[in-house]
Design a protein around this motif. Sequence first.
Motif, short mmCIF file in Angstrom:
data_model
loop_
_atom_site.label_atom_id
_atom_site.label_comp_id
_atom_site.label_asym_id
_atom_site.label_seq_id
_atom_site.Cartn_x
_atom_site.Cartn_y
_atom_site.Cartn_z
N ALA A 5 26.48 91.50 101.21
CA ALA A 5 26.93 91.40 102.60
C ALA A 5 26.76 92.74 103.31
CB ALA A 5 28.39 90.96 102.64
N VAL A 6 26.52 92.68 104.61
CA VAL A 6 26.30 93.87 105.42
C VAL A 6 27.50 94.09 106.33
CG1 VAL A 6 24.78 95.00 107.08
CG2 VAL A 6 23.82 93.44 105.37
N PRO B 193 15.34 98.61 111.58
CA PRO B 193 14.51 97.79 110.70
C PRO B 193 13.07 98.29 110.69
CG PRO B 193 15.98 96.39 111.96
CD PRO B 193 16.14 97.78 112.51
N GLY B 194 12.50 98.33 109.49
CA GLY B 194 11.15 98.85 109.31
C GLY B 194 11.10 100.27 108.80
N ASP B 195 12.22 101.01 108.91
CA ASP B 195 12.26 102.37 108.36
C ASP B 195 12.14 102.32 106.84
OD1 ASP B 195 12.56 103.63 110.80
OD2 ASP B 195 14.75 103.80 110.66
N VAL C 231 23.64 99.32 105.92
CA VAL C 231 22.21 99.08 106.07
C VAL C 231 21.75 98.19 104.91
CG1 VAL C 231 19.93 100.17 106.10
CG2 VAL C 231 21.87 101.30 107.22
N LEU C 232 21.05 97.10 105.24
CA LEU C 232 20.47 96.22 104.22
C LEU C 232 19.02 96.64 104.01
CD1 LEU C 232 20.71 93.69 102.36
CD2 LEU C 232 19.82 92.36 104.30
N ILE C 233 18.68 96.90 102.74
CA ILE C 233 17.37 97.45 102.39
C ILE C 233 16.66 96.51 101.42
CG2 ILE C 233 16.17 99.40 101.32
CD1 ILE C 233 18.90 100.98 101.98
N LYS C 234 15.41 96.16 101.73
CA LYS C 234 14.58 95.42 100.79
C LYS C 234 13.95 96.43 99.83
CE LYS C 234 10.78 92.12 100.31
NZ LYS C 234 11.53 91.40 99.26
N VAL C 235 14.31 96.33 98.57
CA VAL C 235 13.88 97.32 97.57
C VAL C 235 12.41 97.13 97.25
CG1 VAL C 235 14.26 98.16 95.23
CG2 VAL C 235 16.22 97.44 96.63
N ARG D 125 17.93 95.07 107.97
CA ARG D 125 19.01 94.77 108.90
C ARG D 125 20.03 95.89 108.88
NH1 ARG D 125 20.25 90.14 107.09
NH2 ARG D 125 22.39 90.25 106.32
N THR D 126 20.65 96.16 110.03
CA THR D 126 21.70 97.16 110.11
C THR D 126 22.95 96.55 110.75
OG1 THR D 126 20.99 97.96 112.28
CG2 THR D 126 20.03 99.03 110.34
#
Length: 342
Positions: A22-23, A81-83, A28-32, A71-72
């Motif tokens: 959960a955010v 997003p995208g960073d 910050v939600l990060i795709k590893v 997502r933040t």
Amino acid sequence: MKALVKDRAEPGLRLMDVPEPAVGPGDVLIKVERTGICGTDLHIRAWDGWARRTISTPLVLGHEFVGVVVRTGPDVQDITPGDRVSGEGHLVCGKCRNCQAGRRHLCRATVGLGVGRDGAFAEYVVLPAANVWVHRVPVDLDVAAIFDPFGNAVHTALSFPLVGEDVLITGAGPIGLMAAAVARHAGARNVVITDISEERLELARKIGVSLALNVGTSTIADGQRQLGLREGFDIGLEMSGRPEAMRDMIANMTHGGRIAMLGLPAEEFAVDWSRIVTSMITVKGIYGREMFETWYAMSVLLEGGLDLAPVITGRYGYRDHEAAFEDAASGRGGKIILDWTD
């Protein structure tokens, strides 16, 4: 999502489906994308005495990673997003004396990512925005995945001025190897690294150390003579946690020498305190990274041409985690990377 989980109080790990984290408002939600395997992860997998005392199951492992922000939370600024980001794995309270004074690396209430809370060996990880490091310049993904241990090496190596100094590093594991690369880059005159693994000593030679010494067959005093050193080493970086390594380092320091100790001993041991006192040797303990001064130093070192490629010796897809962990546990190579993009 898929994640590597310590789900039971016993040796081993399982690749499992777990809920996406959960955010919160400041998260910050990060795709590893990629992760590095750390010695801490090996301890947890083996379920040794430290792990049994420290870890509560179930737990998603992992604290060395790089990924992309997806997502933040509504309170997050300056991260979008995208960073592409890595993360500081020590989560601090923000309220204690050290935190309020800006010395967050000294927080007594630190919680470790992948140790005290679910970590990054997963398709997604959540971190407070204050723990997220945005890579503002291009960086190799494998290197970005190991910014956490690279930070340990930088924090240790740059604890004392290195220009023109003779540096002794005990322990040619991945962090010792990175510290050797930093010391060379930062202007040390001689960099000597010790180990008993010829494979790791060969990696050190590729990095460009002055001498890679197998202490199973030679002594540090032999190394001094080989390099023509007459007064001992100016700087010591203890990376092994081995009692004999620390004792040998103390015995081979010059008067007024300075030691930074990152290696974590398994138990208490005796050292020659008389030598430390009469030779006026400074011993400084190192844990983690300075937030975020060390991170700035890491980025600048890489921009300045520091090459960590020789330190990374294995790359595996996350589904091949068993082989990756066996490679990491062998004690023969450098950093092992797990790819989470397949």
